[in-house]
Design an enzyme around this catalytic site. Structure first.
Site, short mmCIF file in Angstrom:
data_model
loop_
_atom_site.label_atom_id
_atom_site.label_comp_id
_atom_site.label_asym_id
_atom_site.label_seq_id
_atom_site.Cartn_x
_atom_site.Cartn_y
_atom_site.Cartn_z
N GLY A 1 2.88 5.67 -3.18
CA GLY A 1 3.78 6.45 -3.80
C GLY A 1 3.65 6.72 -5.20
O GLY A 1 4.01 7.67 -5.78
N THR B 1 0.85 -1.13 0.15
CA THR B 1 0.05 0.03 -0.12
C THR B 1 0.93 1.31 -0.02
O THR B 1 0.51 2.34 -0.56
CB THR B 1 -0.97 -0.07 1.39
OG1 THR B 1 -0.32 0.06 2.58
CG2 THR B 1 -1.76 -1.27 1.26
N ASP B 2 2.15 1.20 0.49
CA ASP B 2 3.05 2.34 0.73
C ASP B 2 3.67 2.30 -0.96
O ASP B 2 3.67 3.65 -1.35
CB ASP B 2 4.32 1.99 1.52
CG ASP B 2 4.00 2.44 2.86
OD1 ASP B 2 3.43 3.39 3.07
OD2 ASP B 2 4.00 1.32 3.65
N ILE B 3 3.67 1.52 -1.59
CA ILE B 3 4.18 1.59 -2.94
C ILE B 3 3.08 2.06 -3.84
O ILE B 3 3.38 3.03 -4.68
CB ILE B 3 4.62 0.15 -3.50
CG1 ILE B 3 5.76 -0.33 -2.85
CG2 ILE B 3 5.03 0.20 -4.92
CD1 ILE B 3 7.09 0.54 -2.78
#
Length: 395
Positions: A173, A168-170
């Site tokens: 981003g 979910t961070d990727i």
């Protein structure tokens, strides 16, 4: 050769992964990235490990190349003054503080757009700046759980599983990159910047794609299918004589070809398996038949057979296999950078292949405050002032 984003300056007030990953991509494409941290360094990933190399975290290295590092105490008058000067000559500012923190510091969007109406202000939070969850902290693991991703990952035996990386961070981003570049393009027409409000939660839910669509259409909760596909069969892992592999049959023609290389061409005409919808209904029976046959040969054999018949196939590779893959080497997916503390470090490269303005790797992931004096000198501060501020931990 001019880089694609040369001339774009980004102030990166983010830490951990989603924001730094976004700014690293922009830096790879030629933007000037100024990573702003508190004095001493406030990006938690600097301390996340092991592994470390000469005290430098592998986690920190993965998302912070092509940046310069400036340290500022944003709670101080001096730190705020420096940031405002930088905003006046920058194009983008990214932050991932909790909702409301930038406003409390006196550097929220309403204030910064008065200083620079062209600024693109990107806010990355766990749950966004509106809604009942807006003040909750957001971490990838929590978001994977809440978004439904874990409910569809794993199988009945394993229970809900998270993905092996902070997906979910990727995703967030990447969405941040899209939003920022869209706002910069729109600015060419309007002459004005704008605010981007991104959340990990929204980004994760957007990734549900066909599984989410299936639920919206039917109201039925999806099963955890492990390495099986909800809508396509056979589209899963199988064991060979010496390993594991993935077969991804996307249509009836490919299924007929697969039956041919298995030596069971009549299987493609069986009314239980002749169409994809029938194969989905009878997936377990089909999987048992296919698995029995796949165990008779090695992975390399099935790879050759499938590739000759254009059947999508992939061995399940370890990271060592990936690192030694000649195709990835030919695609320049691994690189080396010299770091002043860690020495030579290997990194995963960018997947972006641009014909005229290729990505470039000019700057190692910086030490905290490595470029503070350089940046403040450019802004017009004298060395005496800079050194006093450093002594007082203002920068």
């Amino acid at each position: 050769m001019t880089a694609a984003l040369e001339g774009i300056r980004v102030l990166d007030l983010t830490r951990v992964l989603a924001g730094p990953y976004c700014s690293m991509i922009l830096g790879d494409l030629g933007a000037e990235i100024i990573k702003v941290e508190a004095p001493g360094g406030s990006d938690e990933t600097r301390m996340w490990g092991p592994p470390f190399k000469e005290g430098v975290s592998a986690y920190y290295l993965c998302a912070n190349r092509n940046k310069k590092s400036l340290t500022l105490d944003l709670k101080s008058r001096e730190g705020k003054e420096v940031l405002e000067k930088l905003v006046n000559e920058s194009d983008v500012i990214i932050n991932n503080f909790k909702t409301g923190t930038m406003d409390r510091l006196g550097i929220g969007y309403a204030h910064l757009k008065e200083l620079n109406p062209r600024i693109v202000f990107c806010s990355i939070t766990g749950f966004g700046e509106t809604g009942p969850y807006k003040h909750l902290p957001g971490y990838d693991f929590i978001i994977q759980a809440m978004s439904g991703l874990m409910s569809i990952t794993g199988d009945d035996q394993s229970g809900p599983q998270k993905l092996g990386v902070a997906i979910t961070d990727i995703l967030t981003g990447l969405y941040a990159c899209i939003g920022i570049q869209t706002a910069l393009l729109e600015r060419e027409r309007s002459g004005e910047g704008q605010k981007i409000d991104l959340s990990l939660y929204d980004s994760a839910v957007s990734s549900l794609i066909n599984i989410g669509s299936n639920f919206l259409m039917t109201g039925k909760l999806p099963q955890r299918l492990g390495n099986h596909h909800a809508n396509i069969v056979p589209y899963q892992t199988f064991r060979s004589r010496d390993g594991e592999m993935v077969i991804a049959v996307g249509n009836d023609r490919q299924f007929a070809q697969l039956c041919g290389i298995l030596g069971q061409p009549l299987l493609a005409e069986d009314p239980l398996f002749s169409t994809n919808s029938k194969r989905v209904e009878n997936r377990e029976a089909l999987a048992r038949i296919l698995q029995e046959r796949f165990l008779k040969e090695n992975t390399a054999y099935w790879k050759t057979q499938c590739q000759e018949k254009h059947i999508p196939f992939g061995p399940i590779q370890s990271l060592e296999d990936v690192y030694n893959d000649d195709h990835l080497k030919a695609r320049d997916m691994f690189l080396n950078l010299e770091h002043p503390k860690a020495g030579n470090v290997e990194m995963i490269g960018s997947p972006l292949k641009l014909s005229r303005t290729p990505v470039d790797y000019k700057q190692h992931p910086p030490e905290a405050g490595e470029h503070t004096e350089e940046i403040l000198t450019r802004l017009g501060y004298d060395k005496k002032t800079i050194h006093q501020w450093q002594k007082d931990h203002k920068v």
